[in-house]
Design a protein around this motif. Structure first.
Motif, short mmCIF file in Angstrom:
data_model
loop_
_atom_site.label_atom_id
_atom_site.label_comp_id
_atom_site.label_asym_id
_atom_site.label_seq_id
_atom_site.Cartn_x
_atom_site.Cartn_y
_atom_site.Cartn_z
N ARG A 164 0.87 -1.17 0.00
CA ARG A 164 0.00 0.00 0.00
C ARG A 164 0.91 1.22 0.00
NH1 ARG A 164 -2.70 -0.16 4.99
NH2 ARG A 164 -3.96 -1.90 4.24
N PHE A 165 0.54 2.27 -0.74
CA PHE A 165 1.35 3.49 -0.78
C PHE A 165 1.55 4.01 0.62
CE2 PHE A 165 1.99 4.43 -5.13
CZ PHE A 165 0.90 3.95 -5.82
N ALA A 166 2.78 4.37 0.97
CA ALA A 166 3.04 4.95 2.30
C ALA A 166 3.44 6.41 2.12
CB ALA A 166 4.15 4.16 2.99
N ARG B 70 2.52 2.22 -19.69
CA ARG B 70 2.75 0.98 -18.95
C ARG B 70 3.76 1.22 -17.84
NH1 ARG B 70 4.71 -4.96 -21.32
NH2 ARG B 70 4.60 -6.04 -19.32
N TYR B 71 3.59 0.48 -16.72
CA TYR B 71 4.53 0.53 -15.60
C TYR B 71 5.78 -0.24 -15.96
CZ TYR B 71 0.85 1.99 -12.25
OH TYR B 71 -0.13 2.66 -11.54
N TYR B 72 6.96 0.28 -15.56
CA TYR B 72 8.23 -0.44 -15.69
C TYR B 72 8.96 -0.37 -14.35
CZ TYR B 72 7.69 -1.23 -20.63
OH TYR B 72 7.22 -1.70 -21.84
N HIS B 73 9.70 -1.46 -14.05
CA HIS B 73 10.39 -1.54 -12.77
C HIS B 73 11.85 -1.93 -13.00
CE1 HIS B 73 6.25 -1.94 -11.31
NE2 HIS B 73 6.10 -2.92 -12.15
N ARG B 74 12.76 -1.28 -12.26
CA ARG B 74 14.17 -1.66 -12.35
C ARG B 74 14.60 -2.09 -10.94
NH1 ARG B 74 19.51 -2.80 -11.57
NH2 ARG B 74 20.63 -2.71 -13.57
N GLY C 102 7.83 -10.69 -2.27
CA GLY C 102 6.92 -11.27 -3.27
C GLY C 102 6.68 -10.39 -4.47
N PHE C 103 7.50 -9.32 -4.64
CA PHE C 103 7.33 -8.50 -5.84
C PHE C 103 8.02 -9.17 -7.02
CE2 PHE C 103 8.86 -5.12 -8.70
CZ PHE C 103 7.62 -4.69 -9.15
N SER C 104 9.20 -9.74 -6.76
CA SER C 104 9.93 -10.45 -7.82
C SER C 104 9.88 -11.95 -7.55
CB SER C 104 11.40 -10.01 -7.85
OG SER C 104 11.46 -8.65 -8.20
N PRO D 75 7.63 5.32 -0.67
CA PRO D 75 7.73 3.92 -0.28
C PRO D 75 6.37 3.21 -0.27
CG PRO D 75 8.02 5.33 1.64
CD PRO D 75 7.87 6.23 0.45
N PHE D 76 6.44 1.91 -0.27
CA PHE D 76 5.24 1.09 -0.07
C PHE D 76 5.30 0.48 1.33
CE2 PHE D 76 2.53 0.79 -3.61
CZ PHE D 76 3.28 0.90 -4.77
N SER D 77 4.14 0.41 1.99
CA SER D 77 4.06 -0.45 3.18
C SER D 77 3.92 -1.85 2.64
CB SER D 77 2.82 -0.12 4.00
OG SER D 77 2.79 1.24 4.30
N PHE E 62 13.26 0.94 -8.74
CA PHE E 62 13.14 2.25 -9.40
C PHE E 62 12.07 2.10 -10.48
CE2 PHE E 62 15.11 6.40 -10.20
CZ PHE E 62 14.68 6.69 -11.50
N ASN E 63 10.99 2.88 -10.35
CA ASN E 63 9.84 2.76 -11.26
C ASN E 63 9.86 3.84 -12.33
OD1 ASN E 63 8.74 0.56 -10.01
ND2 ASN E 63 7.32 1.74 -8.73
N ALA E 64 9.37 3.50 -13.52
CA ALA E 64 9.17 4.49 -14.57
C ALA E 64 7.98 4.03 -15.40
CB ALA E 64 10.42 4.58 -15.45
N VAL E 65 7.35 4.98 -16.10
CA VAL E 65 6.28 4.59 -17.04
C VAL E 65 6.83 4.78 -18.44
CG1 VAL E 65 4.32 5.07 -15.53
CG2 VAL E 65 5.25 6.88 -16.98
N MET F 211 2.36 12.07 -13.57
CA MET F 211 1.43 12.24 -12.44
C MET F 211 2.01 11.57 -11.20
SD MET F 211 -1.38 13.86 -13.31
CE MET F 211 -2.85 13.30 -12.45
N LEU F 212 1.86 12.20 -10.05
CA LEU F 212 2.44 11.61 -8.82
C LEU F 212 1.64 10.40 -8.40
CD1 LEU F 212 3.06 14.93 -6.91
CD2 LEU F 212 4.65 13.58 -8.29
C1 LIG Z 1 2.16 2.47 -8.59
C2 LIG Z 1 3.29 1.85 -9.40
C3 LIG Z 1 3.85 0.58 -9.24
C4 LIG Z 1 3.51 -0.45 -8.23
O1 LIG Z 1 2.34 -0.65 -7.96
C5 LIG Z 1 4.64 -1.14 -7.60
N1 LIG Z 1 5.95 -0.83 -7.77
C6 LIG Z 1 6.65 -1.70 -6.98
C7 LIG Z 1 5.77 -2.55 -6.35
N2 LIG Z 1 4.51 -2.18 -6.75
C8 LIG Z 1 3.28 -2.85 -6.32
O2 LIG Z 1 4.80 0.34 -10.15
C9 LIG Z 1 4.87 1.46 -10.92
C10 LIG Z 1 5.70 1.71 -12.01
C11 LIG Z 1 5.59 2.95 -12.66
C12 LIG Z 1 4.67 3.95 -12.21
C13 LIG Z 1 3.86 3.67 -11.11
O3 LIG Z 1 2.95 4.60 -10.62
C14 LIG Z 1 2.94 5.86 -11.26
C15 LIG Z 1 2.24 6.88 -10.39
C16 LIG Z 1 0.93 6.32 -9.87
N3 LIG Z 1 0.11 7.42 -9.37
C17 LIG Z 1 -0.77 7.06 -8.29
C18 LIG Z 1 -1.75 6.01 -8.74
C19 LIG Z 1 -1.60 4.72 -8.27
C20 LIG Z 1 -2.48 3.74 -8.69
C21 LIG Z 1 -3.49 4.10 -9.58
N4 LIG Z 1 -3.62 5.37 -10.02
C22 LIG Z 1 -2.75 6.32 -9.63
C23 LIG Z 1 3.95 2.42 -10.48
#
Ligand SMILES: Cc1c(C(=O)c2nccn2C)oc2cccc(OCCCNCc3cccnc3)c12
Length: 396
Positions: free
Chosen positions: A57-59, A163-167, A178-180, A274-276, A336-339, A395-396
C-alpha cells in the motif's frame, strides 16, 4: 478535438456543497495544520490504492503531501474531506492542484485530481462520484473547466495509456516481499549479478540541482517538452517547487543537472514514495523511487525521430537515468519505477527495466482529445522504441 461543455461561467455553478449521506459532512482540510495533515496521511496510509493482491500500500508521508498538494497556486478548498458527523473521523478525501496543460497546440488552465481515497468500510456506497462532483463544483467555481487524472483501471476512453516499468535495485528484498520471483532455471546469485550497478555516477558535470539553475532548466525543459503532445507548463516558481526539495534530509524529490562549462545541458529527477508491505514478517517497507521530469539537449537540434538525434538522446538518457539508479541504490531504494512516457522507451531495455503488469490510464475531464501515443506498442504492449510516447506529464 476540443472542450465538450462550453460557455459555462462560475455563476452557473452552485455556491453550496452538494448533499451528502445523512451521517456525513463535507470538510475543507487545512494542510498547513500538522494535525489535519496527519489525518489525511493516516486515512491514505490505511485505505489508499493497493496492488491487486493487496501486498503493498502506498506509504505517503506528511512531507510528500506538503510537496504534492501545495504547489504554487494551491487552494485550501481543493483539499476536500468527508467526516463522520458524530465522531469527526475523516473517512474520505479528494484533491485538486492547479496545472497549466497543453493538449497538442491547445493550452488550458486545468487541475490535476489525485489522492481520491474512501475508507474501506465505506466502499460501494457510491461516495466516489459524489466526491468527484464536489471537487468539480469547487474547481468550476474558480472558472476552471478541465481536469487531468490517472486511474489504474480502464474507464471510458483514456486519452493515453502508459505501462509501468520496474528496475530492481535490491533484488533479494523484492524476492522476499513477493514482488519479484526467481525465473525458471536462474539462481538468486545470477539475479543479484544481473541487477548489480556501479557505485559512482558517470554523467559529466553531474551535481544536485539548486534554485539558481531553474531559469536554465526551464528553458531546456520547455524546448524538450515542445515535441510532446500532452504536457504541463511550469513557471519558474512551479518548477522550483516540483524539483528543488528544500529539506536537507528526508527529501521527497531529488533533481540533478549535468553542467558543462557553466551551461546546463541536461537535468533528471525522481521522487521517493515507499510502499508499506502488508503481512510480511521481515520487511515493513519497500523503498520505491519514481522517475519524474527530465530534459536533455541531446538531439534537440534535429527533428525528434532523426536517427542520429535519437541515438544521442538514448545515450544521454542511459547516462542520466543510470546515475539515478546509482544514487537510489545509495539511498536504499529497492526498486526504481518508470512509465512508458516521454522518451523512456530509449533506455528501459538497456537499463534492465522490466515491464510491469500495471497500466496508467490518463483521462481528461471535459476535453475530447484524439488519442496520444503512450509509448507502448498496441499489439505487444512492449515499450515502443521507434514511436516512443507523446506524453510529457508525470502524475504523482
Ligand atoms: C504504482 C506503481 C507501481 C507499483 O504498484 C509497484 N511498484 C513496486 C511494487 N509495486 C506494487 O509500479 C509502478 C511503475 C511505474 C509507475 C507507477 O505509478 C505511477 C504513479 C501512480 N500514481 C498514483 C496512482 C496509483 C495507482 C493508480 N492510479 C494512480 C507504479
Amino acid at each position: 478535438e476540443g472542450e465538450i461543455n462550453v460557455g459555462k461561467t462560475p455563476a452557473d455553478v452552485p455556491a453550496e456543497p452538494l448533499p451528502l449521506l445523512a451521517d456525513f459532512e463535507w470538510v475543507t482540510m487545512d494542510l498547513t495544520d500538522a494535525a489535519e495533515t496527519k489525518q489525511v496521511y493516516e486515512l491514505l496510509y490505511g485505505h489508499y490504492v493497493e496492488d491487486q493482491d493487496a501486498t503493498f500500500r502506498f506509504a505517503y508521508s506528511a512531507e510528500f503531501f506538503d510537496w504534492a498538494l501545495k504547489p504554487p497556486g494551491w487552494r485550501r478548498d481543493w483539499h476536500v474531506g468527508v467526516r463522520v458527523k458524530a465522531s469527526g473521523k475523516l473517512v474520505a478525501f479528494i484533491s485538486a492542484v492547479p496545472a497549466t496543460l497543453s493538449v497538442r497546440d491547445t493550452e488550458m488552465k486545468a487541475v490535476e485530481i489525485n489522492f481520491l481515497c474512501i475508507h474501506k468500510k465505506l466502499r460501494a456506497k457510491r461516495l466516489a462520484p459524489v466526491l468527484i462532483r464536489e471537487i468539480t463544483r469547487r474547481v468550476n467555481r474558480q472558472n476552471i473547466w478541465q481536469a487531468l487524472y490517472t486511474v489504474g483501471k480502464v474507464l471510458p476512453s483514456p486519452v493515453t495509456t502508459c505501462r509501468y516499468y520496474h528496475r530492481p535495485l535490491n533484488w533479494p528484498n523484492l524476492l522476499d516481499v513477493g514482488f519479484s520471483v526467481l525465473p525458471q532455471g536462474k539462481t538468486k546469485a545470477q539475479m543479484v549479478a544481473k541487477y548489480t550497478i556501479g557505485l559512482e555516477t558517470k554523467t559529466p558535470g553531474w551535481r544536485t540541482a539548486i534554485k539558481k539553475d531553474i531559469p536554465q532548466m526551464k528553458e531546456l525543459f520547455d524546448r524538450y517538452q515542445s515535441r510532446l503532445e500532452l504536457v504541463q507548463h511550469f513557471t519558474e516558481e512551479e518548477l522550483e517547487h516540483m524539483l528543488i526539495d528544500p529539506h536537507d534530509t528526508e527529501k521527497v524529490v531529488h533533481c540533478y543537472v549535468s553542467e558543462t562549462e557553466g551551461r546546463i545541458t541536461d537535468f533528471v529527477s525522481f521522487y521517493l514514495l515507499p510502499f508499506s508491505v502488508l503481512d510480511n514478517a521481515t520487511h515493513e517497507k519497500l523503498g520505491v523511487a519514481y522517475l519524474f521530469y527530465y530534459a536533455s539537449e541531446a538531439g534537440l537540434d534535429k527533428p525528434r525521430f532523426d536517427p542520429a538525434g535519437t541515438k544521442a538522446l538514448a545515450d544521454r538518457l542511459k547516462l542520466l537515468v543510470g546515475d539515478c539508479l546509482v544514487v537510489c541504490k545509495g539511498l536504499g531504494v529497492d526498486v526504481f519505477n518508470a512509465v512508458s512516457s516521454q522518451d523512456n522507451a530509449l533506455f528501459l531495455q538497456d537499463l534492465k527495466f522490466g515491464g510491469g503488469d500495471g497500466f496508467l490510464n490518463f483521462y481528461l475531464f471535459n476535453y475530447k482529445a484524439f488519442p496520444i501515443a503512450g509509448g507502448i506498442d498496441e499489439k505487444t504492449k512492449e515499450a515502443d522504441v521507434v514511436k516512443r510516447s507523446a506524453v510529457g506529464v508525470v502524475m504523482l
